[in-house]
Motif scaffolding. Structure first.
Motif, short mmCIF file in Angstrom:
data_model
loop_
_atom_site.label_atom_id
_atom_site.label_comp_id
_atom_site.label_asym_id
_atom_site.label_seq_id
_atom_site.Cartn_x
_atom_site.Cartn_y
_atom_site.Cartn_z
N ASN A 1 52.43 4.60 36.25
CA ASN A 1 53.05 3.07 35.92
C ASN A 1 51.90 2.51 34.85
O ASN A 1 52.36 1.89 33.90
CB ASN A 1 53.08 2.06 37.13
N LEU B 1 52.72 -10.42 39.52
CA LEU B 1 53.90 -10.67 39.71
C LEU B 1 54.80 -9.25 40.15
O LEU B 1 54.62 -8.14 39.81
CB LEU B 1 54.28 -10.73 38.00
N GLU C 1 54.30 -7.83 31.73
CA GLU C 1 53.57 -8.98 31.53
C GLU C 1 52.94 -8.73 29.96
O GLU C 1 52.89 -9.52 29.24
CB GLU C 1 52.60 -9.11 32.41
N ARG D 1 43.45 -0.18 42.70
CA ARG D 1 44.19 -1.33 43.54
C ARG D 1 43.35 -2.49 43.12
O ARG D 1 41.99 -2.14 42.83
CB ARG D 1 44.06 -0.94 45.02
C1 LIG Z 1 57.38 -3.81 40.88
S1 LIG Z 1 56.18 -3.22 40.09
C2 LIG Z 1 55.64 -4.72 38.94
C3 LIG Z 1 55.03 -4.48 37.77
C4 LIG Z 1 54.84 -5.68 36.72
N1 LIG Z 1 54.15 -6.63 37.50
C5 LIG Z 1 56.13 -6.44 36.64
O1 LIG Z 1 56.41 -7.56 36.93
O2 LIG Z 1 57.29 -5.88 36.01
C6 LIG Z 1 54.59 -3.27 41.22
C7 LIG Z 1 53.48 -2.61 40.76
O3 LIG Z 1 52.28 -3.01 41.49
C8 LIG Z 1 51.49 -2.14 41.57
N2 LIG Z 1 50.58 -2.20 42.85
C9 LIG Z 1 50.82 -2.02 44.00
N3 LIG Z 1 49.74 -2.23 45.03
C10 LIG Z 1 48.91 -2.63 44.13
C11 LIG Z 1 47.49 -3.21 44.47
N4 LIG Z 1 47.12 -3.25 45.60
N5 LIG Z 1 46.87 -3.53 43.39
C12 LIG Z 1 47.23 -3.51 42.07
N6 LIG Z 1 48.55 -3.23 41.78
C13 LIG Z 1 49.29 -2.63 42.70
C14 LIG Z 1 52.30 -0.67 41.62
O4 LIG Z 1 51.80 0.36 41.35
C15 LIG Z 1 53.46 -1.24 40.69
O5 LIG Z 1 53.27 -0.51 39.55
#
Ligand SMILES: C[S@@+](CC[C@H](N)C(=O)[O-])C[C@H]1O[C@@H](n2cnc3c(N)ncnc32)[C@H](O)[C@@H]1O
Length: 237
Positions: free
Chosen positions: A82, A118, A60, A102
């Motif tokens: 990440n 996303l 994003e 988080r």
């Molecule tokens: C599949 S990736 C998607 C990354 C990006 N938003 C995209 O669309 O390419 C999901 C991300 O969400 C993060 N994530 C998981 N739980 C979360 C939470 N409770 N709050 C914020 N981020 C979180 C993970 O660490 C990971 O980096």
């Protein structure tokens, strides 16, 4: 917070490239990011405040920096690895603030004009974790703010199996790597994804407006929402 360009190890570069290849293997997935950028660009403020939830990989951030350079971005992700990839993608751009943690634990009084969520919530179990996550986003959304939310979503248990040959045909057609395709097919059925009705119910419980579906491709869907008209923030305005 950092805005320094950081070098990536080979392993991290490989992870970033694989993540992008998996996203490329989904027809039209780019549209989600461009659509979110368009909503940010359409905001009345000359410097919209944007919250990127689950910033991992920087997908994003890359789009928003290119399309809406005046936006100020707060990017949240609990995965240090990440987040490092997202920092790398952002380079030394000004106006990006990174927070490791988080969404549910984000301590800030700031309110945002647009929040993006996303491909994150489908990773969280539906045992209260999805609801807490949405409530945390709602709390940080300003009055009139927009939430762009995307998840893997299935309305019936056989949907995945029916879609697999279509996915494989597309992935082959565009020359997506076999490794990326296998990873996608191995990951999706293991996610605690829920139906669109359940997503709507969770939004309602969280005090968010009924989400409008704006994109769908294979098992990916994207919705736009905001505060529910009855939310205390809206009523107090
Ligand atoms: C599949 S990736 C998607 C990354 C990006 N938003 C995209 O669309 O390419 C999901 C991300 O969400 C993060 N994530 C998981 N739980 C979360 C939470 N409770 N709050 C914020 N981020 C979180 C993970 O660490 C990971 O980096």
């Amino acid at each position: 917070m950092t805005t320094e360009r950081q070098g990536l190890h080979d392993e991290e570069s490989g992870r970033l490239a694989m993540y992008r290849e998996i996203q490329r293997s989904i027809p039209g997935l780019d549209t989600i990011y461009r659509l979110a950028a368009a909503l940010i660009a359409a905001h009345a403020s000359p410097a919209p405040r944007v919250l990127v939830v689950g910033a991992g990989g920087g997908r994003e951030i890359e789009t928003f920096l290119a399309d809406v350079p005046a936006a100020s971005i707060t990017a949240v992700d609990p995965s240090a690895g990440n987040l490092a990839l997202a920092r790398h993608v952002a380079g030394n751009a000004n106006g990006v603030h990174f927070v490791e943690g988080r969404m549910e634990d984000l301590h800030t009084d700031a309110e945002f004009d647009v929040a993006t969520s996303l491909l994150v919530m489908h990773q969280l179990p539906d045992d209260g974790a999805k609801l807490s996550y949405l409530c945390a986003i709602r709390d940080r959304l300003g009055v009139g703010g927009a939430l762009v939310h995307a998840d893997v979503c299935f309305d019936d248990p056989d949907e995945f199996e029916r879609l697999v040959p279509i996915y494989q045909a597309y992935a082959r057609h565009i020359g997506a790597s076999a490794e990326a395709t296998q990873l996608e097919l191995g990951t999706i059925p293991a996610l605690p994804a829920v139906s669109s009705d359940r997503i709507r119910a969770l939004f309602e419980q969280a005090g968010l407006a009924s989400p409008r579906e704006v994109f769908r491709s294979l098992w990916y869907r994207c919705w736009v929402s905001g505060h529910a008209p009855t939310s205390s923030k809206v009523l107090l305005k």
